[in-house]
Motif scaffolding. Structure first.
Motif, PDB file in Angstrom:
ATOM      1  N   SER A 118      37.888  36.164  42.019  1.00  0.00           N
ATOM      2  CA  SER A 118      38.539  37.277  42.706  1.00  0.00           C
ATOM      3  C   SER A 118      38.698  36.994  44.191  1.00  0.00           C
ATOM      4  CB  SER A 118      37.737  38.566  42.498  1.00  0.00           C
ATOM      5  OG  SER A 118      37.677  38.923  41.129  1.00  0.00           O
ATOM      6  N   MET A 119      37.679  36.396  44.802  1.00  0.00           N
ATOM      7  CA  MET A 119      37.777  36.084  46.222  1.00  0.00           C
ATOM      8  C   MET A 119      38.863  35.053  46.470  1.00  0.00           C
ATOM      9  SD  MET A 119      34.827  35.189  49.032  1.00  0.00           S
ATOM     10  CE  MET A 119      34.478  33.533  48.448  1.00  0.00           C
ATOM     11  N   ASP A 120      38.971  34.066  45.581  1.00  0.00           N
ATOM     12  CA  ASP A 120      40.046  33.078  45.714  1.00  0.00           C
ATOM     13  C   ASP A 120      41.417  33.760  45.608  1.00  0.00           C
ATOM     14  OD1 ASP A 120      38.168  31.078  45.974  1.00  0.00           O
ATOM     15  OD2 ASP A 120      38.336  30.392  43.886  1.00  0.00           O
ATOM     16  N   MET A 121      41.535  34.734  44.702  1.00  0.00           N
ATOM     17  CA  MET A 121      42.796  35.457  44.545  1.00  0.00           C
ATOM     18  C   MET A 121      43.113  36.289  45.782  1.00  0.00           C
ATOM     19  SD  MET A 121      42.454  36.563  40.521  1.00  0.00           S
ATOM     20  CE  MET A 121      44.015  37.443  40.451  1.00  0.00           C
ATOM     21  N   LEU A 122      42.097  36.898  46.375  1.00  0.00           N
ATOM     22  CA  LEU A 122      42.308  37.658  47.607  1.00  0.00           C
ATOM     23  C   LEU A 122      42.856  36.755  48.716  1.00  0.00           C
ATOM     24  CD1 LEU A 122      39.164  39.962  47.969  1.00  0.00           C
ATOM     25  CD2 LEU A 122      41.507  40.671  47.479  1.00  0.00           C
ATOM     26  N   ARG A 123      42.317  35.562  48.802  1.00  0.00           N
ATOM     27  CA  ARG A 123      42.702  34.654  49.879  1.00  0.00           C
ATOM     28  C   ARG A 123      44.114  34.110  49.703  1.00  0.00           C
ATOM     29  NH1 ARG A 123      36.842  31.500  50.202  1.00  0.00           N
ATOM     30  NH2 ARG A 123      35.936  32.800  51.854  1.00  0.00           N
ATOM     31  N   SER A 124      44.619  34.136  48.476  1.00  0.00           N
ATOM     32  CA  SER A 124      45.933  33.551  48.221  1.00  0.00           C
ATOM     33  C   SER A 124      47.012  34.596  47.955  1.00  0.00           C
ATOM     34  CB  SER A 124      45.835  32.594  47.026  1.00  0.00           C
ATOM     35  OG  SER A 124      45.472  33.296  45.852  1.00  0.00           O
ATOM     36  N   ARG A 125      46.737  35.852  48.286  1.00  0.00           N
ATOM     37  CA  ARG A 125      47.734  36.898  48.053  1.00  0.00           C
ATOM     38  C   ARG A 125      48.995  36.676  48.881  1.00  0.00           C
ATOM     39  NH1 ARG A 125      44.224  42.487  47.390  1.00  0.00           N
ATOM     40  NH2 ARG A 125      44.261  42.493  45.112  1.00  0.00           N
ATOM     41  N   THR A 126      50.085  37.274  48.414  1.00  0.00           N
ATOM     42  CA  THR A 126      51.374  37.084  49.068  1.00  0.00           C
ATOM     43  C   THR A 126      51.402  37.751  50.428  1.00  0.00           C
ATOM     44  OG1 THR A 126      52.273  39.096  48.089  1.00  0.00           O
ATOM     45  CG2 THR A 126      52.510  37.063  46.819  1.00  0.00           C
ATOM     46  N   THR A 127      52.397  37.385  51.223  1.00  0.00           N
ATOM     47  CA  THR A 127      52.553  37.952  52.562  1.00  0.00           C
ATOM     48  C   THR A 127      52.726  39.461  52.508  1.00  0.00           C
ATOM     49  OG1 THR A 127      53.584  35.916  53.306  1.00  0.00           O
ATOM     50  CG2 THR A 127      53.926  37.872  54.672  1.00  0.00           C
TER      51      THR A 127
END
Length: 296
Positions: free
Chosen positions: A66-75
């Motif tokens: 989940s943290m990895d997904m947070l860091r890679s969210r779209t602009t």
């Protein structure tokens, strides 16, 4: 039973809990499901030979994903000027089903999720895992690559921001429902003064309309009782299609013209007044939500 079958059985037993962790981390039900699926793949590759606490191990895996997904969210999601309402959990006004009770334990209302979305990923993870799931700082430290003391500070900073920004709702759900029902009655009648009376003077309305609504409206923040009441008066055309519901476990409203979910409104009621409204009317996102048709 071989190791793979054992892991699959245990993972299914923990799936609802893992989804609850991911939902608090991501504020998105679909992304939470993706995170759980990714965690399953990672767990399968890693194996469980050296794992003593399987539930805790799986929790840390889904938190890391989940943290990895947070860091890679779209602009779009990272734009601080954009209005974003997290995915609501919709249930009947009569109560939650067992899976929803797990998903929403610890009173995870939309207002709290909105505040969590303002936190940096590491702070959000530290707060969610420690304050909401009682994971020891020693275990969280390995995920955020910090010392336990530094991880404790992450959670402390997040806690201060949450306590300072997330309004604390009244404990009495029946009283909350009375206030929300009064709001709906006033909106249906286009009664501006009655709307103002039920709203806190500093009420905040967060309207996430979405680009595909076709209404010409834009997502925005609206502050103050009179401005929010004026916006609510425009809701009168859809008020006949409004139905009471529980939104993240608190009284709210859904509008369902022609059987299609048109909008979801989550309310925070404190001291007998509406202090915050979170409106989701993005048709693309609404189409992806899980919900059951509600009665009149």
């Amino acid at each position: 039973m071989n190791d793979e079958e054992f892991l699959a059985e245990q993972f299914e037993a923990h799936r609802t809990h893992l989804r609850a962790v991911a939902y608090r981390m991501l504020g998105s039900l679909s992304e939470a499901d993706d995170a759980v699926q990714d965690a399953w793949l990672r767990a399968g590759r890693a194996g469980t030979d050296d794992v003593e606490n399987l539930g805790g191990w799986l929790t840390t895996i889904v938190a890391r994903v989940s943290m990895d997904m947070l860091r890679s969210r779209t602009t779009r999601r990272e734009d601080p000027l954009d209005v974003h309402v997290p995915d609501p959990v919709i249930s009947s006004a009569e109560g939650l089903d067992p899976e929803q009770e797990v998903l929403l334990a610890d009173s995870v209302g939309l207002a709290l999720l909105v505040v969590l979305e303002t936190l940096p990923p590491a702070e959000r993870l530290a707060f969610v895992l420690h304050d909401l799931f009682a994971v020891p700082f020693e275990d969280i430290a390995a995920i955020v690559d910090r010392s336990p003391a530094a991880t404790r500070q992450l959670a402390s900073r997040a806690r201060r921001r949450v306590q300072g920004a997330a309004p604390a709702p009244d404990a009495d759900l029946s009283r909350q429902r009375e206030v929300v029902d009064a709001f709906l009655t006033a909106a249906r009648g286009g009664d501006f003064d009655a709307l103002v009376a039920v709203l806190d003077p500093d009420v905040l309305m967060r309207a996430d309309i979405g680009a595909g609504s076709g209404t010409g409206e834009v997502s925005r923040l609206i502050r103050g009782a009179r401005d929010v009441a004026q916006q609510a008066v425009t809701f009168a055309a859809y008020a006949p299609y409004a139905r009471p519901a529980l939104i993240n476990g608190a009284p709210g409203i859904v509008t369902v013209p022609d059987g299609q979910l048109f909008s979801v409104m989550g309310f925070t009621v404190a001291h007998g007044k509406v202090t915050e409204i979170n409106l989701l009317a993005d048709p693309d996102r609404l189409a992806e939500l899980e919900w059951e048709p509600l009665g009149d």
